[in-house]
Every structure is written in C-alpha cells, then in structure tokens.
Enzyme design. Structure first.
Site, PDB file in Angstrom:
ATOM      1  NE  ARG A  16     -14.350  11.858  10.979  1.00  0.00           N
ATOM      2  CZ  ARG A  16     -14.529  13.091  11.455  1.00  0.00           C
ATOM      3  NH1 ARG A  16     -14.525  14.121  10.629  1.00  0.00           N
ATOM      4  NH2 ARG A  16     -14.703  13.289  12.741  1.00  0.00           N
ATOM      5  CG  ASN A  58     -12.641  23.101   8.862  1.00  0.00           C
ATOM      6  OD1 ASN A  58     -12.649  24.166   8.257  1.00  0.00           O
ATOM      7  ND2 ASN A  58     -12.538  23.000  10.169  1.00  0.00           N
ATOM      8  CB  THR A  61     -17.448  21.313  13.650  1.00  0.00           C
ATOM      9  OG1 THR A  61     -16.384  20.861  14.496  1.00  0.00           O
ATOM     10  CG2 THR A  61     -17.179  22.758  13.324  1.00  0.00           C
ATOM     11  CB  ILE A  62     -17.904  19.434  18.903  1.00  0.00           C
ATOM     12  CG1 ILE A  62     -16.741  18.546  18.468  1.00  0.00           C
ATOM     13  CG2 ILE A  62     -19.211  18.674  18.889  1.00  0.00           C
ATOM     14  CD1 ILE A  62     -16.356  17.506  19.502  1.00  0.00           C
ATOM     15  CG  ASP A  63     -13.342  20.144  16.271  1.00  0.00           C
ATOM     16  OD1 ASP A  63     -13.315  19.686  17.425  1.00  0.00           O
ATOM     17  OD2 ASP A  63     -13.177  19.450  15.256  1.00  0.00           O
ATOM     18  CG  MET A 104     -12.927  15.026  20.932  1.00  0.00           C
ATOM     19  SD  MET A 104     -14.392  14.525  20.027  1.00  0.00           S
ATOM     20  CE  MET A 104     -14.092  12.772  19.856  1.00  0.00           C
ATOM     21  N   GLY A 105     -10.193  18.078  19.827  1.00  0.00           N
ATOM     22  CA  GLY A 105      -9.596  19.216  19.116  1.00  0.00           C
ATOM     23  C   GLY A 105      -8.203  18.839  18.682  1.00  0.00           C
ATOM     24  CD  GLU A 164      -9.277  14.545  19.961  1.00  0.00           C
ATOM     25  OE1 GLU A 164      -9.775  13.418  19.884  1.00  0.00           O
ATOM     26  OE2 GLU A 164      -9.541  15.456  19.146  1.00  0.00           O
ATOM     27  NE  ARG A 179     -18.492  13.419  16.725  1.00  0.00           N
ATOM     28  CZ  ARG A 179     -17.595  12.679  16.066  1.00  0.00           C
ATOM     29  NH1 ARG A 179     -16.347  13.094  15.985  1.00  0.00           N
ATOM     30  NH2 ARG A 179     -17.937  11.565  15.490  1.00  0.00           N
TER      31      ARG A 179
HETATM   32  O1  F6P Z   1     -14.277  17.188  14.086  1.00  0.00           O
HETATM   33  C1  F6P Z   1     -14.961  16.729  15.192  1.00  0.00           C
HETATM   34  C2  F6P Z   1     -14.139  15.748  15.991  1.00  0.00           C
HETATM   35  O2  F6P Z   1     -14.934  15.296  17.068  1.00  0.00           O
HETATM   36  C3  F6P Z   1     -12.814  16.253  16.500  1.00  0.00           C
HETATM   37  O3  F6P Z   1     -12.886  17.069  17.629  1.00  0.00           O
HETATM   38  C4  F6P Z   1     -12.110  14.946  16.773  1.00  0.00           C
HETATM   39  O4  F6P Z   1     -10.727  15.150  16.791  1.00  0.00           O
HETATM   40  C5  F6P Z   1     -12.563  14.098  15.631  1.00  0.00           C
HETATM   41  O5  F6P Z   1     -13.799  14.628  15.204  1.00  0.00           O
HETATM   42  C6  F6P Z   1     -12.740  12.644  15.953  1.00  0.00           C
HETATM   43  O6  F6P Z   1     -13.083  11.980  14.775  1.00  0.00           O
HETATM   44  P1  F6P Z   1     -13.736  10.538  14.682  1.00  0.00           P
HETATM   45  O7  F6P Z   1     -15.158  10.645  15.116  1.00  0.00           O
HETATM   46  O8  F6P Z   1     -13.613  10.185  13.238  1.00  0.00           O
HETATM   47  O9  F6P Z   1     -12.960   9.654  15.598  1.00  0.00           O
END
Ligand code: F6P
Length: 359
Positions: free
Chosen positions: A75, A113, A135-137, A179-180, A232, A285
């Site tokens: 990221r 995004n 994205t899984i979202d 997640m979300g 979440e 994921r």
């Molecule tokens: O954007 C995908 C996602 O899995 C979200 O659902 C979750 O809130 C976030 O990424 C978790 O991020 P990380 O892998 O940086 O902990």
C-alpha cells in the site's frame, strides 16, 4: 516493439494472477509486433524504485488456481504520493522516469480505490494507463463487480456456516466479523448466504437495544442461538452522529480490538447471554480463487489486453449491466460504491426477517 508494465497494488485478493494471465496471453498472442512485459514488484513501489523483472510465458503457467500475486503488492497511500520519500525522492517524478526509461507503451494497474487515484494521477501526468478492478470489498465505483469479491464471499460464508453448529449446540450469540471498513457488500452477501440473523454494515448505523430485542425475541420463540455478521466498519447510531474528529478521538482511546468486541460486550451486559466473536480476517483474501473469479478475472484481463492492442488508454475495464465496458479513470478515481440502505437487496433481506440494527 510493444512494451507493457504491470503492477498489482493495495490489499491482495484472489484471481490477481488469473487477471494478469489474461492480459499477458491476450497481448502476447495477438500483437502484431514483439512484446516485452515488465512486472513491477510490490505495487507502485516497484515503479517508484525501479524494481522490476521481465515476465515470460513461464510466469503464467499453472497460475489460475494460485491466490495472492506473483508480483507482490504494497500500500502506497494516495495522500502521501505527492510527499517526497524519506530520502527526498519525488515519487510521482520517479514513477514517470521509470516508465520513460523503459520506453513503456502502457502501464497496467490491478488495484482498488486508492490504487485508482494514483492510476488516474499518472494518466493525468501523461502516462498511458489501463486498469482492472480488484478488491474483495466490491466498492469500486463504475463497476458492478470486482474480482476477488465472490471468492471472499465464499470464504466468509463458510466461516458463518461453520459457526452455525457450535452456536446451536451451546445456545450462544455469535458474532462473525467480516471485512469492510467503509462499505458492507461482503458482510451483506456473506451474511445472507450464511443465514445470519443480524447483519451490521457501515451504511446502516445500528441501535444496540434493537439488536438485543431481536436476540431476546429469538430466544422467546425457541431459537437457542443468534448469529450476527458484522462489518469491520459497523457503526452505532450514536457514533454516526459524531464528527470525524470526535470519532477519531473515541477510537484513539478504544479498549476493544474491534467494533465486534464492543458489540459483544454490550450484548452480554444487556441480555446476560454468552457471546463469542470470530474474526476470519485475512483468510477472506487468501487461498484459491473460486471458478467465478477465475473466469471473471480472465475476461477482464482479455478485455484489458484488447484495450492495449487498440491503444485505448486512461480507462478501467468495468463490468456494467452484464457488459464489459471501459470507463474513464477520472470518473472512477476517488469515488466509493456504497450500499443504498433503500436498495432492493436490503428490502429483500428485511422481508426475510434479517435485522440490520436500524428498525
Ligand atoms: O481493501 C481490502 C481489505 O481487505 C479490506 O476489506 C480490509 O478492511 C483491509 O483491506 C485490510 O487491510 P490490511 O491488509 O492492510 O490489513
């Protein structure tokens, strides 16, 4: 010579490799000139710091079932993209330099995004960019579906399925946190598929007393257990009224690992029942993409490959009304596809007796 750069950015998901395979095979099998594919490592970092390797046919064999990303990801928050790195490097200029140094004809970005904001910026800076919605979202604006989502729904659904038997044996209240953070497509779909009694999503603030009423009512009508699918980013009606600053302050002093534990604590205190929390977390994921995502990501990859061959840049390949369509990056960047609380799917779930904590 056609030179293509490719990177995967942001949180990983299932079928990233299938999507890249789709792009690679389409371009290499159909180009009228020799093709070189450069894989940038760990997302935009690879483009910034010039970390890349050439991709060949061998990289794309036996890949359909492989989750994660063969390129690695990271990221790089968009809000920091214009800030120099710790050594004073201008990240945007560095990405442009890598692109021009390799004489790329196009950069392919597989991202969600945040990644689309950067992709749009690079396109505005004059690079040829084509993107794929990952994205899984499933919260990317402009596309009805993102790849990774359906596989994640399967995993989150299985987590709820497996909770059913133990919840029923013990007569407990169970919370499965899904997640979300900002949008609830995943908890909504997994919650419905897994037969959750209560689904809490960020778009519909909840009232804890209403949730407890539903649990009591289930108990009074002979149901020994209640299952909640909680996003979440689920938020109470009181917290939804707070300003951004006030809410941040609350989170800074938060004593719970996540909102599910706060809800569990409140339910236990208000109803006297045993409550347990299960967090499938990043399993959502991971692992093997399901067949839907393999086909969908392959199709997106092939369509993106065709856009590259046709020299159509500055677009994301989207799935809209059952058609694959290119959407300008400037339309996609910076917008979220949230759930309308009045959407039919919410109404249908409510007709089935599912509670969203609001009424
Ligand atoms: O954007 C995908 C996602 O899995 C979200 O659902 C979750 O809130 C976030 O990424 C978790 O991020 P990380 O892998 O940086 O902990």
């Amino acid at each position: 010579m056609l030179r293509i750069g490719m990177l995967t950015s942001g949180g990983d998901c299932q079928a990233l490799n299938a999507a890249m395979r789709g792009v690679f095979k389409t371009v290499t099998r159909n180009a009228k000139e020799p093709v070189e594919f450069y894989g940038f490592e760990d997302g935009y970092k690879g483009l910034i710091y010039s970390h890349f390797h050439l991709l060949t046919d061998d990289d794309f064999t036996n890949l359909l079932t492989v989750g994660g990303t063969i390129l690695g990801t990271s990221r790089v928050p968009f809000k920091t993209i214009r800030e120099p790195d710790e050594n004073g490097l201008d990240k945007v200029e560095a990405m442009k330099q890598t692109y021009y140094k390799l004489q790329l004809n196009c950069l392919v970005v597989l991202g969600g995004n945040g990644s689309h904001k950067t992709a749009n910026l690079l396109s505005e800076e004059g690079l040829n960019v084509v993107t794929l919605p990952k994205t899984i979202d499933n919260d990317l604006w402009g596309t009805d579906m993102t790849f990774g989502f359906q596989s994640a729904v399967d995993i989150a659904t299985r987590a709820i399925d497996e909770i059913h038997t133990t919840a029923s044996s013990h007569g407990r209240v169970f919370i499965v946190e899904i997640m979300g953070h900002k949008v609830g497509w995943l908890p909504l779909n997994a919650g419905m598929a897994g037969g959750a009694d209560i689904i809490l999503i960020p778009e519909i603030p909840y009232d804890i007393d209403r949730i407890c009423e539903v649990i009591d009512k289930r108990d009074a009508t002979g149901h020994r257990f209640t299952i909640l699918a909680v996003a979440e980013g689920a938020i109470s009606k009181e917290d939804a009224k707070l300003s951004k600053k006030e809410y941040k302050k609350k989170l800074a002093n938060y004593k719970f690992p996540s909102v599910s534990y706060e809800i569990a604590d409140q339910i236990a205190k208000k109803t006297g029942r045993e409550v347990r929390v299960t967090v499938p977390g990043h399993t959502q994921r991971g692992g093997i993409p399901n067949s839907y995502d393999r086909v969908f990501a392959t199709r997106l990859g092939a369509e993106a490959g065709k856009l590259i061959l046709d020299k159509k840049y500055g677009v994301m390949i989207a799935y809209k009304n059952r058609e694959m369509v290119p959407i300008p990056l400037k339309e996609v960047a910076g917008k979220l596809k949230t759930i309308d609380p009045k959407a039919r799917i919410i109404k249908e779930a409510k007709l089935m007796g599912i509670c969203f904590g609001d009424e």
